[in-house]
Scaffold this motif. Structure first.
Motif, PDB file in Angstrom:
ATOM      1  N   UNK A 189      89.462   7.981  74.529  1.00 48.09           N
ATOM      2  CA  UNK A 189      88.652   8.078  75.886  1.00 48.09           C
ATOM      3  C   UNK A 189      87.108   7.608  75.415  1.00 48.09           C
ATOM      4  N   UNK A 190      86.300   7.810  76.673  1.00 48.44           N
ATOM      5  CA  UNK A 190      84.991   7.197  76.419  1.00 48.44           C
ATOM      6  C   UNK A 190      84.055   8.063  75.526  1.00 48.44           C
ATOM      7  N   UNK A 191      84.317   9.296  75.309  1.00 44.92           N
ATOM      8  CA  UNK A 191      83.445  10.092  74.495  1.00 44.92           C
ATOM      9  C   UNK A 191      83.431   9.869  73.374  1.00 44.92           C
ATOM     10  N   UNK A 192      84.637   9.257  72.651  1.00 43.47           N
ATOM     11  CA  UNK A 192      84.250   8.674  71.265  1.00 43.47           C
ATOM     12  C   UNK A 192      83.342   7.604  71.033  1.00 43.47           C
ATOM     13  N   UNK A 193      83.112   6.729  72.198  1.00 41.76           N
ATOM     14  CA  UNK A 193      82.040   5.726  72.162  1.00 41.76           C
ATOM     15  C   UNK A 193      80.693   6.535  72.268  1.00 41.76           C
ATOM     16  N   UNK A 194      80.672   7.769  73.129  1.00 46.19           N
ATOM     17  CA  UNK A 194      79.185   8.501  72.972  1.00 46.19           C
ATOM     18  C   UNK A 194      79.039   9.026  71.517  1.00 46.19           C
ATOM     19  N   UNK A 195      79.874   9.586  70.941  1.00 41.21           N
ATOM     20  CA  UNK A 195      79.823  10.150  69.474  1.00 41.21           C
ATOM     21  C   UNK A 195      79.351   9.055  68.764  1.00 41.21           C
ATOM     22  N   UNK A 199      77.890  -3.856  71.168  1.00 37.62           N
ATOM     23  CA  UNK A 199      79.372  -4.692  70.962  1.00 37.62           C
ATOM     24  C   UNK A 199      80.654  -4.023  71.658  1.00 37.62           C
ATOM     25  N   UNK A 200      80.581  -2.746  71.484  1.00 38.68           N
ATOM     26  CA  UNK A 200      81.793  -2.041  71.849  1.00 38.68           C
ATOM     27  C   UNK A 200      81.689  -1.821  73.261  1.00 38.68           C
ATOM     28  N   UNK A 201      80.703  -1.423  74.057  1.00 39.96           N
ATOM     29  CA  UNK A 201      80.720  -0.803  75.344  1.00 39.96           C
ATOM     30  C   UNK A 201      79.767  -1.791  76.215  1.00 39.96           C
ATOM     31  N   UNK A 202      79.373  -2.767  75.775  1.00 43.80           N
ATOM     32  CA  UNK A 202      78.598  -3.595  77.009  1.00 43.80           C
ATOM     33  C   UNK A 202      79.350  -5.069  76.927  1.00 43.80           C
ATOM     34  N   UNK A 203      79.546  -5.536  75.371  1.00 39.83           N
ATOM     35  CA  UNK A 203      80.187  -6.950  75.590  1.00 39.83           C
ATOM     36  C   UNK A 203      81.525  -6.999  75.992  1.00 39.83           C
ATOM     37  N   UNK A 204      82.090  -6.318  74.649  1.00 43.01           N
ATOM     38  CA  UNK A 204      83.778  -6.417  74.863  1.00 43.01           C
ATOM     39  C   UNK A 204      84.476  -5.900  76.228  1.00 43.01           C
ATOM     40  N   UNK A 241      87.474   1.501  59.828  1.00 37.71           N
ATOM     41  CA  UNK A 241      87.491   3.161  59.705  1.00 37.71           C
ATOM     42  C   UNK A 241      87.836   3.214  61.086  1.00 37.71           C
ATOM     43  N   UNK A 242      87.738   2.535  62.375  1.00 33.53           N
ATOM     44  CA  UNK A 242      88.257   2.948  63.632  1.00 33.53           C
ATOM     45  C   UNK A 242      87.076   3.486  64.470  1.00 33.53           C
ATOM     46  N   UNK A 243      85.572   2.782  63.919  1.00 37.38           N
ATOM     47  CA  UNK A 243      84.607   3.109  64.693  1.00 37.38           C
ATOM     48  C   UNK A 243      84.103   2.163  65.675  1.00 37.38           C
ATOM     49  N   UNK A 244      84.819   1.146  65.781  1.00 41.14           N
ATOM     50  CA  UNK A 244      84.569  -0.018  66.871  1.00 41.14           C
ATOM     51  C   UNK A 244      85.411  -0.074  68.059  1.00 41.14           C
ATOM     52  N   UNK A 245      84.918   0.032  69.406  1.00 39.67           N
ATOM     53  CA  UNK A 245      85.801  -0.091  70.440  1.00 39.67           C
ATOM     54  C   UNK A 245      87.177   0.843  70.444  1.00 39.67           C
ATOM     55  N   UNK A 246      86.824   2.272  70.165  1.00 35.74           N
ATOM     56  CA  UNK A 246      87.857   3.319  70.042  1.00 35.74           C
ATOM     57  C   UNK A 246      88.693   3.346  71.295  1.00 35.74           C
ATOM     58  N   UNK A 247      88.133   2.953  72.501  1.00 35.88           N
ATOM     59  CA  UNK A 247      88.824   2.924  73.854  1.00 35.88           C
ATOM     60  C   UNK A 247      89.876   2.126  74.049  1.00 35.88           C
ATOM     61  N   UNK A 248      89.930   0.882  73.200  1.00 40.72           N
ATOM     62  CA  UNK A 248      90.956  -0.202  73.584  1.00 40.72           C
ATOM     63  C   UNK A 248      92.128   0.323  73.385  1.00 40.72           C
ATOM     64  N   UNK A 249      93.004  -0.213  74.136  1.00 42.09           N
ATOM     65  CA  UNK A 249      94.586   0.185  73.985  1.00 42.09           C
ATOM     66  C   UNK A 249      95.106  -0.268  72.585  1.00 42.09           C
ATOM     67  N   UNK A 250      96.137   0.475  72.213  1.00 35.31           N
ATOM     68  CA  UNK A 250      96.975   0.289  71.084  1.00 35.31           C
ATOM     69  C   UNK A 250      97.541  -1.229  71.206  1.00 35.31           C
ATOM     70  N   UNK A 251      97.833  -1.579  72.128  1.00 34.49           N
ATOM     71  CA  UNK A 251      98.469  -2.823  72.019  1.00 34.49           C
ATOM     72  C   UNK A 251      97.541  -4.127  71.824  1.00 34.49           C
ATOM     73  N   UNK A 252      96.297  -3.750  71.712  1.00 31.05           N
ATOM     74  CA  UNK A 252      95.382  -4.706  71.350  1.00 31.05           C
ATOM     75  C   UNK A 252      94.594  -4.465  70.216  1.00 31.05           C
ATOM     76  N   UNK A 253      95.182  -3.470  69.329  1.00 34.45           N
ATOM     77  CA  UNK A 253      94.974  -3.094  68.060  1.00 34.45           C
ATOM     78  C   UNK A 253      93.712  -1.915  67.984  1.00 34.45           C
ATOM     79  N   UNK A 254      93.403  -1.180  69.372  1.00 34.50           N
ATOM     80  CA  UNK A 254      92.939  -0.110  69.450  1.00 34.50           C
ATOM     81  C   UNK A 254      93.392   1.101  69.245  1.00 34.50           C
ATOM     82  N   UNK A 255      92.527   2.398  69.740  1.00 39.25           N
ATOM     83  CA  UNK A 255      93.401   3.515  69.479  1.00 39.25           C
ATOM     84  C   UNK A 255      93.760   4.219  70.855  1.00 39.25           C
ATOM     85  N   UNK A 256      93.153   3.670  71.932  1.00 45.29           N
ATOM     86  CA  UNK A 256      93.435   4.150  73.054  1.00 45.29           C
ATOM     87  C   UNK A 256      92.794   5.595  73.386  1.00 45.29           C
TER      88      UNK A 256
END
Length: 380
Positions: free
Chosen positions: A66-72, A90-95, A49-64
């Motif tokens: 900003x960090x505020x999406x993680x905060x949300x 998971x999304x903002x410390x390990x990855x 549903x797009x709620x993990x690692x939303x900041x990762x670039x599209x080339x790696x499967x993410x949405x690219x």
């Protein structure tokens, strides 16, 4: 007071996430709490549903995004009072370790799975006899040809049972300087010699699969090392600002969720024919807590802006982690006092919030360590 600038897209993302959590997660919370485990299917649903690692670039499967999406995401997960989905971890410390220090091959191999939820990540630094003291680390990594042989154990590892990928800190025994001996390695679930313990029976965070990890002649390719040999300590230090900011802001959001429940309770519960909220002593207690929360929240938001701007705010982040997690503990206890025995029942959210708040002053570096860091920056 608007410190963080949330756009219409941010707000739409929040609404979609809130609806997802209400439908897909909230009904399963009692089962997760009872079984002390969150199903991997829930992680995959979050990722799909797009709620993990939303900041990762599209080339790696993410949405690219900003960090505020993680905060949300941190905020909305805190609102439903559920620690089993340690999404911030998971999304903002390990990855970010893989994203920042991984080779292109490592990024291609792991980041898409971290985004989709097919790979759940954990970081393993704390040891039974060393806490999180890197200099005392005993887990060893010995290179033999094109392989690394790992031996040792780690404890209190969040996502320890579910993890598919571990960022492991280990030392080279031949290097005398303890800080130059540390390297980080990527270890996949199922690697021979890598085993997991059962989830710990904990005071709080019951649905979070915290466990021990064991490495016995565990062989991984040298290619699974993150960055250069001996750079592990510097990598860990580089990422601590964001890790502690995640904990600090999490303390704010958790406290906000507690106080919202307390206010609603006091508005609806009556004593001697009138709502609790109409008694001045209760009003003052709620006002005092709301004021403390607002001050801490604004400080957290200023730090988030500075962090997103690339500023070094190690001292301030240490202050925030210390103060905001202490606030979470103190205010959860005060809410319990006001609400009385009903809130102490296992069927009430606040009982779980009270227990879950306690550990926040311990992980990501105890608050005593935070004070030590602050003292050094003050030249003390």
């Amino acid at each position: 007071m608007e410190i963080l600038k949330f756009t219409d897209d941010h707000k739409a993302y929040r609404e979609r996430l809130a609806a997802f959590l209400a439908d897909e997660v909230v009904p399963l919370i009692p089962k997760c709490e009872k079984e002390h485990l969150t199903p991997k299917s829930m992680w995959r649903a979050m990722g799909k549903s797009g709620f993990l690692c939303p900041w990762i670039e599209k080339e790696y499967g993410g949405q690219g995004l900003d960090f505020l999406y993680s905060v949300i995401v941190w905020d909305e997960v805190a609102r439903i009072n559920f620690t089993g989905l340690a999404v911030g971890l998971h999304s903002d410390i390990v990855v970010p370790y893989v994203h920042s220090f991984g080779s292109e091959a490592q990024k291609q191999a792991y980041l898409p799975g971290c985004v989709s939820g097919d790979i759940i990540a954990a970081v393993a630094m704390t040891e039974p006899g060393a806490g999180s003291d890197v200099a005392s680390m005993e887990t060893t990594a010995v290179q033999e040809g094109d392989e690394i042989i790992l031996n040792g154990s780690k404890t209190f590892i969040s996502n320890g049972v579910n993890c598919d990928l571990v960022v492991l800190a280990a030392r080279s025994p031949e290097v005398e300087n303890p800080h130059q001996a540390i390297s980080l390695y990527l270890v996949e679930e199922g690697t021979p010699g890598f085993t997991k313990g059962k989830p710990f029976e904990k005071m709080g965070w019951a649905s979070q699969d915290t466990a021990e990890l064991f490495f016995s002649d565990c062989r991984i390719p040298v290619a699974n090392r993150l960055g250069n040999a001996g750079d592990g300590f510097l990598m860990l230090m580089q990422k601590l600002q964001q890790e502690r900011l995640v904990c600090a802001v999490g303390g704010v959001f958790g406290t906000e969720a507690m106080l919202a429940r307390a206010v609603e309770f006091c508005k609806t519960r009556k004593r001697n024919g009138k709502p609790l909220s109409k008694y001045q002593s209760v009003q003052f207690a709620l006002v005092e807590m709301a004021t403390e929360l607002e001050i801490q929240k604004n400080f957290a938001y200023v730090l988030l802006n500075d962090h997103m701007a690339g500023k070094q705010v190690i001292k301030e982040t240490s202050m925030a982690k210390y103060r905001m997690t202490e606030m979470s503990k103190l205010l959860s206890a005060r809410c319990l006092d006001i609400m009385g025995p009903e809130a102490a029942m296992e069927s009430h959210d606040l009982a779980r919030m009270f227990r879950d708040a306690r550990v926040t002053s311990i992980f990501a570096g105890t608050n005593e360590i935070m004070k030590t860091i602050i003292a050094k920056t003050m030249g003390l």
